[in-house]
Write a protein that holds these residues in place. Structure first.
Motif, mmCIF file in Angstrom:
data_model
loop_
_atom_site.group_PDB
_atom_site.id
_atom_site.type_symbol
_atom_site.label_atom_id
_atom_site.label_comp_id
_atom_site.label_asym_id
_atom_site.label_seq_id
_atom_site.Cartn_x
_atom_site.Cartn_y
_atom_site.Cartn_z
ATOM 1 N N ARG A 107 0.087 6.184 4.368
ATOM 2 C CA ARG A 107 -0.580 7.183 5.191
ATOM 3 C C ARG A 107 -0.127 7.105 6.645
ATOM 4 N N GLY A 108 0.951 6.351 6.923
ATOM 5 C CA GLY A 108 1.447 6.221 8.282
ATOM 6 C C GLY A 108 0.524 5.442 9.197
ATOM 7 N N ARG A 109 -0.215 4.488 8.630
ATOM 8 C CA ARG A 109 -1.210 3.745 9.401
ATOM 9 C C ARG A 109 -0.864 2.249 9.471
ATOM 10 N N ALA B 127 0.219 -7.304 0.576
ATOM 11 C CA ALA B 127 1.135 -6.196 0.295
ATOM 12 C C ALA B 127 0.372 -4.969 -0.179
ATOM 13 N N LEU B 128 -0.656 -5.184 -0.996
ATOM 14 C CA LEU B 128 -1.442 -4.056 -1.505
ATOM 15 C C LEU B 128 -2.085 -3.281 -0.356
ATOM 16 N N VAL B 129 -2.708 -3.987 0.568
ATOM 17 C CA VAL B 129 -3.404 -3.319 1.662
ATOM 18 C C VAL B 129 -2.423 -2.740 2.676
ATOM 19 N N PHE B 130 -1.376 -3.497 3.010
ATOM 20 C CA PHE B 130 -0.403 -2.996 3.980
ATOM 21 C C PHE B 130 0.253 -1.711 3.458
ATOM 22 N N ASP B 131 0.611 -1.690 2.182
ATOM 23 C CA ASP B 131 1.232 -0.492 1.614
ATOM 24 C C ASP B 131 0.244 0.661 1.516
ATOM 25 N N SER B 132 -1.022 0.356 1.280
ATOM 26 C CA SER B 132 -2.038 1.410 1.272
ATOM 27 C C SER B 132 -2.112 2.096 2.640
#
Length: 447
Positions: free
Chosen positions: A138-140, A129-134
């Motif tokens: 940024r729309g990535r 979740a931390l990485v996906f939300d990061s």
């Protein structure tokens, strides 16, 4: 203000890299090639070892969902850091566990399994979740398959190293020859060298803690959580509200429910067998010196499975991918149940490959359809379901081993118990297929 978008972009890439390194260090454990024989050589019986794995699964079950709710409530990073701390503690306990120490040994191993399970539960969902939300802020988010691809590839590299080194240092003969080659003549016994993979893993646990302390908390989940939970008073009520919402969403989303249910079916049986893989190698007359080589080969397999799994999720429907994985696993389990001397090792390949692909497929599908506001909690539900399945089948398998073992010989019990694994997954496929048959149109979607 002008530098903020660039900083968020940098944070996404920074978390991406640290996430990959965390997964490699957290999962590539030096004792994996000798996991079962390690506990048996310490003085734990085969039945006790199976029950310890059941306790490990229960620890994950009771940690996972509360940890996911906390991650959605207070942030993802604190939970990942806690997982690394627990990893350090579990390795310290295993390092000091007394050899053939009776009740004291069993208590040390039990505490180790509980801490290990809690570490798994803390990290489950929160790290993804931390990485996906990061990326999402940024729309990535469309780059998530690339992250999973990198994780699988580098975990394969890490697994190769851990398996080769861990299997080698466990062998007292190899360690003695290595020391002699370096000019130090010393005789080692198994009671000494069985700790060497554990000591190496303690070092990687400390490195894991260092890596996760550098993670940067994404901001995106905060703006989603507050509006959904502001009508509920108190932090405890808010956490339970998140849990209830996530559970209801899974039940009312056929694709998510199928992804988790079918995943549990495949994962639990394969994981059970893999925890006994070193005992299986002994059963089919594979020399212990080859255990690490076999494990390293499985690590290399991850490099090949990664692009195949990515192609599967992009080209095939949900139901087709799971049907293919179930058939591969069933064929592999039938092969290992035949217990062919030496050649039986080949059936590890489809089982390990299917396990790797399953992790990719489940993560891709769930992250693609779940909202950020309860992403960590939903992923924690997935973790709980997987470990409940594993815990249940471990307990059932312990009863099978106890019933079929001959004269207390753990090898005989395992030999006869293997035939139950393909039967279990075949029955599970029939049951799961009949439950979701009416939803087949929804499961034909590609995400």
């Amino acid at each position: 203000m002008t530098n903020e978008p660039h900083q968020e972009m940098a944070d996404a890439d920074h978390n991406w890299r640290r996430f990959v390194l965390f997964r490699v260090l957290f999962n590539s454990r030096f004792y994996y090639p000798v996991l079962a024989v390690l506990f048996l050589d310490l003085g734990v019986s085969a039945t006790e070892y199976t029950l310890l794995n059941f306790a490990w699964a229960l620890a994950i079950v009771f940690t996972d969902i509360p940890a996911g709710a906390l991650a959605d409530r207070i942030g993802r990073k604190p939970l990942v850091v806690a997982a690394a701390v627990f990893m350090v503690l579990e390795m310290i306990l295993l390092s000091v566990a007394p050899l053939h120490g009776g009740a004291v040994l069993l208590l040390c191993c039990l505490a180790n399994r509980i801490l290990s399970g809690m570490a798994e539960g803390m990290a489950s969902g929160a790290d993804e979740a931390l990485v996906f939300d990061s990326l999402a802020e940024r729309g990535r988010s469309d780059e998530w398959p690339k992250v999973l691809d990198q994780v699988m590839r580098w975990q394969g590299v890490g697994m190769v190293i851990a398996m080769l080194v861990g299997g080698a240092v466990y062998d007292p003969t190899f360690v003695g020859r290595l020391c002699a080659a370096l000019g130090w003549s010393h005789l080692f016994d198994q009671g000494t060298t069985l700790r060497f993979p554990i000591y190496l893993n303690l070092i990687t646990a400390l490195l894991t803690l260092y890596v996760v302390l550098g993670l940067r908390e994404p901001k995106i989940h905060t703006s989603h959580v507050v509006p959904e939970t502001k009508d509920v008073a108190g932090p405890e009520a808010t956490a339970w509200h998140l849990v209830a919402n996530a559970g209801a969403w899974i039940v009312n989303t056929p694709v998510a429910l199928f992804v988790i249910t079918a995943g549990v079916l495949i994962d639990s049986v394969v994981r059970l067998f893999l925890t006994f893989s070193s005992s299986y190698f002994r059963l089919i007359k594979i020399p212990e010196a080859a255990f690490g080589v076999i494990g390293a080969t499985m690590g290399v397999l991850g490099l090949a499975v990664s692009p195949l799994a990515r192609r599967m999720v992009l080209k095939n429907s949900v139901a087709r991918n799971y049907g293919l994985l179930a058939l591969i696993v069933l064929a592999g389990l039938i092969g290992v149940s035949c217990r062919w001397t030496y050649w039986g090792v080949l059936f590890i390949v489809p089982l390990a490959g299917a396990m790797m692909a399953l992790g990719y497929v489940v993560s891709y599908y769930l992250n693609a359809i779940v909202a950020s506001s309860h992403r960590a909690t939903v992923l924690s539900f997935k973790g709980v379901a997987f470990n409940l399945g594993y815990g249940f089948i471990s307990l059932l398998f312990a009863l099978v081993l106890r019933a079929v073992r001959d004269g207390g010989n753990a090898g005989d019990g395992l030999e006869r118990g293997l035939v139950f694994l393909p039967l279990w997954i075949a029955c599970g496929c029939v049951i799961c297929g009949s439950i979701f048959w009416r939803k087949q149109k929804l499961l034909r979607v590609q995400l």
